[in-house]
Design an enzyme around this catalytic site. Structure first.
Site, short mmCIF file in Angstrom:
data_model
loop_
_atom_site.label_atom_id
_atom_site.label_comp_id
_atom_site.label_asym_id
_atom_site.label_seq_id
_atom_site.Cartn_x
_atom_site.Cartn_y
_atom_site.Cartn_z
N ASN A 42 17.80 3.07 -19.72
CA ASN A 42 19.12 3.68 -19.58
C ASN A 42 20.25 2.73 -19.95
O ASN A 42 21.27 3.15 -20.51
CB ASN A 42 19.33 4.16 -18.14
N ASN A 44 19.62 -0.90 -21.26
CA ASN A 44 19.23 -1.76 -22.38
C ASN A 44 17.95 -1.26 -23.03
O ASN A 44 17.12 -0.61 -22.40
CB ASN A 44 19.00 -3.20 -21.89
N THR A 45 17.83 -1.59 -24.31
CA THR A 45 16.60 -1.33 -25.05
C THR A 45 15.99 -2.67 -25.43
O THR A 45 16.68 -3.53 -25.99
CB THR A 45 16.87 -0.50 -26.32
N GLY A 141 8.04 9.42 -16.07
CA GLY A 141 8.76 8.73 -17.13
C GLY A 141 7.88 7.78 -17.90
O GLY A 141 6.86 7.27 -17.38
N ALA A 142 8.26 7.52 -19.14
CA ALA A 142 7.48 6.60 -19.98
C ALA A 142 7.36 5.23 -19.35
O ALA A 142 6.32 4.56 -19.47
CB ALA A 142 8.12 6.50 -21.36
N ASP A 143 8.43 4.79 -18.68
CA ASP A 143 8.39 3.47 -18.06
C ASP A 143 7.38 3.41 -16.91
O ASP A 143 6.67 2.42 -16.74
CB ASP A 143 9.79 3.06 -17.56
N ASP A 162 10.19 -2.00 -10.19
CA ASP A 162 10.86 -2.20 -11.48
C ASP A 162 12.37 -2.23 -11.24
O ASP A 162 12.98 -1.20 -10.94
CB ASP A 162 10.48 -1.08 -12.44
N THR A 220 36.34 -11.63 1.38
CA THR A 220 35.88 -10.37 0.79
C THR A 220 34.73 -10.57 -0.19
O THR A 220 33.72 -9.86 -0.13
CB THR A 220 37.04 -9.68 0.06
#
Length: 295
Positions: A42, A44-45, A141-143, A162, A220
């Site tokens: 989603n 990075n490739t 999913g493919a992953d 993952d 903060t």
């Protein structure tokens, strides 16, 4: 036995798969038969080149569905030339994408610029060889399929965590089948959500996180760092415990994904850090598919 050709043979029920060639073997890059592995996530490739199970090169780019096959070809040709990898040495390709809009351009990249059709890892197509034992196998999913294949190199049953855009927990049973899991918001999604939804909170950079940070923030930024980092560790440790209790079986816990290096050493219960698990799983799937199609 985990990681051996016989172990993977038991999982896929095919002849033993090819192991990486010994380093130093007298073989030029032009003589190698290489596999192009495209893992489209989603955010990075990751594109890599493997010879057997030996990773020769890996590159990362931002996922962009507007990129064409020609755009990808120019980008990839540049990086392959810098790595001294000849394009004509690529003899196979496997693509796993969780972004459907990106798939046509990557398929076209392979067919147009390399002259053959890639293997597409798809939950709807059992060609990947991984048993998917969930209510709706086509939704896997493919992953998650690739992670299940990659887990075959470790003692089973296994849990793969993952760390990506989402943080997924994949459960693989003793037979090597994917039996389900859970999906939680990823680290960067949580960071961005705080920044975007709270007017006075700054954007935090996770790259600086470490176990030396105070748990109690005195300002903060420190409070946000502690809440995000230690809170995420607690989330993952809690899910390891709950999933382990739900299965009732000791599991090998494997961490992978782009952000796994930030957390692996800090999380109780992680047995292995395997940053290339998804890619190696895709290679194993391609080898299974090749063995079946060459019979």
């Amino acid at each position: 036995m985990a990681g051996s050709p016989q172990f993977r043979q038991a999982m896929f029920c095919v002849p033993a798969l090819k192991e990486p060639k010994p380093k130093g073997e007298n073989k030029t890059l032009k003589e190698l038969t290489m596999l192009l592995v495209i893992d489209c996530g989603n955010t990075n490739t990751v594109i890599s080149v493997f010879d057997g199970l030996e990773k020769l090169a890996m590159w990362r780019m931002a996922t962009d569905s507007k990129q064409t096959a020609d755009d990808h070809a120019v980008w990839l040709d540049h990086h392959m030339k810098r790595a001294s990898i000849p394009g004509d040495a690529i003899t196979g390709a496997v693509i796993g994408s969780v972004v459907p809009a990106c798939l046509p351009a990557f398929k076209r990249l392979i067919s147009k610029h390399y002259g053959f059709e890639p293997l597409i890892i798809d939950g709807k197509d059992p060609a990947h060889g991984v048993a998917v034992r969930i209510d709706r196998p086509e939704q896997a999913g493919a992953d998650r399929i690739a992670n299940s294949a990659g887990a075959a190199e470790y003692p089973l049953p296994a849990m793969v965590i993952d760390f990506g855009t989402a943080t997924t927990f994949d459960l693989i049973d003793a037979d090597g089948a994917y039996i389900g899991g859970t999906i939680a918001p990823g680290v960067n999604l949580s960071v961005d959500a705080l920044y975007e939804a709270a007017a006075r909170l700054p954007l935090i950079d996770p790259a600086s996180w470490n176990t030396e940070m105070p748990v109690i923030g005195q300002n903060t930024v420190d409070a946000m760092n502690a809440g995000l980092f230690y809170g995420y560790i607690s989330l993952v440790e809690g899910m390891i415990d709950k999933l382990g209790a739900a299965t009732g079986t000791p599991m090998t816990v494997i961490a992978t994904g782009g952000l796994s290096a930030l957390f692996t050493s800090a999380i109780r219960g992680v047995d292995h850090h395997a940053p290339d698990l998804t890619l190696r799983g895709m290679v194993l799937i391609h080898q299974y598919w090749s063995n079946n199609n060459n019979e």
